[in-house]
Design a protein around this motif. Structure first.
Motif, PDB file in Angstrom:
ATOM      1  N   GLU A   1       4.160 -49.368  13.256  1.00 18.73           N
ATOM      2  CA  GLU A   1       2.845 -50.184  12.351  1.00 18.73           C
ATOM      3  C   GLU A   1       3.038 -49.564  10.200  1.00 18.73           C
ATOM      4  OE1 GLU A   1       2.551 -49.209  16.419  1.00 18.73           O
ATOM      5  OE2 GLU A   1       3.181 -47.665  15.053  1.00 18.73           O
TER       6      GLU A   1
ATOM      7  N   TYR B   1      -0.418 -47.932  20.988  1.00 15.44           N
ATOM      8  CA  TYR B   1       0.836 -48.811  20.314  1.00 15.44           C
ATOM      9  C   TYR B   1       2.099 -47.587  20.763  1.00 15.44           C
ATOM     10  CZ  TYR B   1      -1.470 -52.371  17.992  1.00 15.44           C
ATOM     11  OH  TYR B   1      -2.435 -53.059  17.235  1.00 15.44           O
TER      12      TYR B   1
ATOM     13  N   THR C   1       1.356 -42.138  21.978  1.00 12.01           N
ATOM     14  CA  THR C   1       0.961 -43.513  21.189  1.00 12.01           C
ATOM     15  C   THR C   1       0.218 -43.442  19.783  1.00 12.01           C
ATOM     16  OG1 THR C   1      -1.431 -43.872  22.318  1.00 12.01           O
ATOM     17  CG2 THR C   1       0.901 -44.515  23.568  1.00 12.01           C
TER      18      THR C   1
ATOM     19  N   ARG D   1       1.419 -52.282  23.922  1.00  9.80           N
ATOM     20  CA  ARG D   1       0.109 -52.352  23.249  1.00  9.80           C
ATOM     21  C   ARG D   1      -0.458 -52.574  24.957  1.00  9.80           C
ATOM     22  NH1 ARG D   1      -0.612 -56.422  18.632  1.00  9.80           N
ATOM     23  NH2 ARG D   1       1.863 -56.921  18.175  1.00  9.80           N
TER      24      ARG D   1
ATOM     25  N   ARG E   1       7.727 -52.640  20.936  1.00 16.07           N
ATOM     26  CA  ARG E   1       6.875 -51.646  21.324  1.00 16.07           C
ATOM     27  C   ARG E   1       5.360 -52.934  21.683  1.00 16.07           C
ATOM     28  NH1 ARG E   1       2.770 -52.408  15.763  1.00 16.07           N
ATOM     29  NH2 ARG E   1       2.504 -54.064  15.485  1.00 16.07           N
TER      30      ARG E   1
ATOM     31  N   THR F   1      -6.207 -51.034  19.879  1.00 21.01           N
ATOM     32  CA  THR F   1      -5.830 -50.643  20.954  1.00 21.01           C
ATOM     33  C   THR F   1      -4.162 -50.178  20.590  1.00 21.01           C
ATOM     34  OG1 THR F   1      -5.396 -53.723  20.055  1.00 21.01           O
ATOM     35  CG2 THR F   1      -3.535 -52.114  20.799  1.00 21.01           C
TER      36      THR F   1
END
Length: 712
Positions: free
Chosen positions: A278, A196, A186, A207, A205, A194
């Motif tokens: 991201e 991901y 992650t 969370r 994705r 958070t």
């Protein structure tokens, strides 16, 4: 987001929904694999590329497949449409410009930076930041390109994300701050708190709000954002203990990235897709759109029109030219303003030499203005082209059938022609003399070299008028290998390389007298001319002077120009085979015959008189000397100075030219610089650059003269 194929491209995309992003970094860092991971995520590819396979979807050139790294700029266009990935509701078209990391192909990098509006800088967590990586960062800084950083290879045994971030901060400045940190499979967002994770299909994705956020990393990020904030009150509020709102921090971060003042870092594992969403969110939200790319506009006559506005007719630029065996010439075009459609007329303006002011550019890329009609317009995805009905501002498209447009040319509306100033093209400084192996291939070779120069402005071809060698100038040995390979595979011309000769000169050592006697009687009309001269050396750079001091008509006036002509012809031939310079020849006497004297006889006598005088005065062979400026990292200055000494160089001085960089100025014999482009790269580990300019001819030492004469 669909997973069954490519996202449909809207017929027209507003400029604020376009992101042109250059992928920059050293070879082997993972740029191409990252790009393919993006294309897989968006449905453009059915599989992700893998470096281990030795070939990827974007490295489509046969040479690239053999070498295992990029040698040319490649563009892949895709559309991000999943709001959960973008952090915004509207789709965003992303044009990824994959640039080579090898220093020999810096021309492709600069073209890629010109086509893009921002750069994603790729650094390996295993290799860290070395001199070539710093040189690439400096290229981006020189172009004024906003940058973010992705750190790859964090999944490798020696991959250390924290150390890589620290190295980047030490090399690139305090504006480098981690935006996410890896935690197993992650990523943890330092601002959002958070975690991901990518699902099994690598296209969605998930969370988790239960992530553990490293406090020190989060504090460093917030302080970095606040330092670059345009809100002067934010720092005082933060130091006063106030908690700054998340949305405020994100907004300031995005503005700082677009200004080029802040460089967030995202960890990425391209082979698994970790971190790719991201990085895309950062691109979509923080990178500038095409209308934020400042550029000036000129008329073909050279008048300044000022910064480009975005409400007028077509203005576009050819950033790369390739030749396809089936399609023919294909131009990669960045549209700055207006609309480009298939089969539409355009005005082509090429004025590279006008902006550079260099005569050699005038020869290599002569100014031209003409109208053409474009062929098909396509959206590039690596080697694949997908036809489109129109290209609008911000688009990067492939255009067929532009027969005369070259890299760096401007395309504009024929009713309102315009010119964009070209980007700085690196000067090729590595010469190689070539001949075709097969007799009769000379014309084929020249045609193939002309095509290569149209494709790559960093390649220069010239025939040296002194040595009569055909010389290919490249940026380095890797680019030379690519040129020779393409001549063989595309044009079917096998090449033999030769040592490059330097143009030697001669002069005399002292003053002397000379007699030239050309008298022949063979029955009938004969030949009769006697010439007496004095020779004396002149100061360096004064060339040649001819002085007439004949008295009493010893040499009739009509034959004095003939004597000078004969002397000049002998000067061009020299005594030992090289042109003579820096001497004065004075005609002091001679004899003529009323019947047998002629123009030809006095020419021969003048040449013989000069040779006779030189045999007494003595001949000094001169070699060319260049003035050079070398820019390197400070740690290599000592090695550069020692190397210059071994090359018979005379150092004129050193000076600091920026943080950690120095410039060395020296005069060096040209024969010692033939391979210097490659030698300096090795000596300074890729951090060195140099410029050279002819300075003068100077006496060659006897030990060197033997070597030069043997080559000649």
């Amino acid at each position: 987001m669909t997973t069954n194929g490519p996202i449909p491209v809207p017929s027209q995309t507003r400029a604020d929904r376009v992101r042109n992003v250059a992928l920059v970094g050293p070879s082997g860092g993972g740029k191409t694999t990252f790009a393919e991971s993006v294309l897989y995520l968006t449905g453009e590819l059915n599989r992700a590329g893998s470096v281990a396979e030795g070939t990827t979807a974007l490295d489509h050139d046969d040479i690239e497949k053999r070498l295992g790294h990029s040698v040319s700029m490649t563009v892949a266009s895709t559309t991000l449409a999943d709001p959960s990935l973008l952090g915004r509701p509207d789709p965003v078209r992303v044009n990824l410009v994959d640039t080579p990391g090898h220093a020999d192909f810096v021309g492709e990098l600069r073209a890629g930076l010109r086509a893009a509006d921002a750069a994603l800088f790729v650094v390996s967590a295993v290799d860290g930041v070395d001199a070539p990586t710093r040189a690439l960062w400096q290229e981006c800084a020189a172009a004024g390109t906003p940058r973010a950083i992705v750190v790859t290879h964090i999944d490798q045994p020696r991959g250390d994300f924290a150390s890589a971030v620290q190295e980047c901060r030490e090399s690139f400045g305090a504006g480098v701050q981690a935006l996410y940190v890896p935690d197993g499979d992650t990523l943890v967002g330092l601002l959002s708190g958070t975690a991901y994770r990518l699902d099994a299909d690598r296209r969605h994705r998930s969370r988790s709000e239960t992530a553990t956020v490293p406090a020190a990393d989060r504090d460093a990020l917030i302080e970095g954002i606040i330092t670059e904030s345009e809100d002067d009150t934010l720092l005082d509020r933060y130091l006063g203990g106030e908690v700054i709102e998340f949305d405020t921090l994100v907004a300031d971060l995005e503005k700082a990235v677009a200004r080029g003042a802040f460089h967030p870092v995202v960890p990425v594992v391209p082979t698994t897709g970790l971190g790719v969403p991201e990085a895309l969110e950062l691109i979509a939200r923080a990178f500038p759109d095409p209308r934020e790319h400042p550029i000036d506009l000129f008329s073909p006559a050279g008048a300044t029109l000022g910064p480009i506005d975005f409400d007028g007719p077509l203005v576009a630029e050819v950033v790369k030219t390739t030749t396809d065996p089936y399609v023919g010439r294909v131009s990669l075009v960045r549209v700055y303003r207006g609309v480009l459609t298939p089969d539409s007329p355009v005005h082509v303006s090429g004025h590279l030499s006008a902006f550079s002011g260099l005569d050699r550019d005038e020869q290599r890329h002569p100014a031209h203005d003409l109208d053409e009609r474009v062929g098909a317009v396509s959206r590039p995805v690596g080697a694949n082209l997908q036809p489109v009905a129109r290209a609008v501002e911000g688009d990067i498209v492939a255009v067929a059938r532009l027969a005369h447009a070259e890299t760096g040319d401007t395309l504009s509306d024929p009713t309102q022609p315009a010119v964009l100033p070209p980007w700085t093209i690196p000067e090729p400084l590595l010469p190689t003399a070539v001949t075709p192996r097969a007799s009769g291939d000379e014309d084929k070779l020249m045609q193939a070299l002309a095509r290569l120069q149209a494709e790559d402005p960093t390649v220069r071809v010239e025939v040296d008028p002194d040595t009569e060698q055909m010389v290919i100038w490249t940026v380095g040995t890797a680019q030379l290998d690519v040129v020779l390979d393409r001549l063989r595979t595309r044009a079917g011309v096998e090449i033999t390389t030769h040592p490059v000769l330097v143009p030697l000169r001669e002069t005399i050592r002292s003053a002397a007298d000379g007699l030239g006697r050309h008298v022949k009687q063979s029955g009938g009309h004969g030949q009769y001319a006697i010439v007496e001269v004095q020779v004396e050396p002149l100061a360096e750079g004064n060339g040649f002077e001819f002085v007439d001091r004949v008295v009493g008509g010893a040499v009739p006036r009509q034959y004095i120009p003939s004597v000078e002509k004969g002397v000049r012809q002998q000067l061009e031939r020299g005594v030992t085979g090289h042109p003579m310079v820096d001497l004065r020849v004075t005609l002091v006497g001679g004899k003529a015959h009323s019947v047998d004297s002629s123009d030809a006889a006095f020419q021969l006598a003048g040449a013989l008189a000069l040779k006779n005088a030189c045999s007494t005065a003595g001949v000094q062979v001169l070699e060319p000397v260049d003035s050079i400026e070398i820019t390197v990292d400070d740690e290599f200055v000592g090695a550069v100075l020692a190397d210059l000494s071994s090359r018979r160089g005379r150092v004129r001085g050193t000076a600091a030219v920026g943080a950690g960089r120095s410039q060395v100025q020296a005069d060096v014999p040209a024969v010692e610089l033939v391979r210097y482009a490659a030698d300096l790269r090795s000596l300074a580990r890729g951090s060195g650059q140099f410029r050279r300019e002819y300075l003068r001819h100077a006496p060659a030492p006897d030990a060197v003269l033997d070597r030069l004469q043997a080559k000649s």
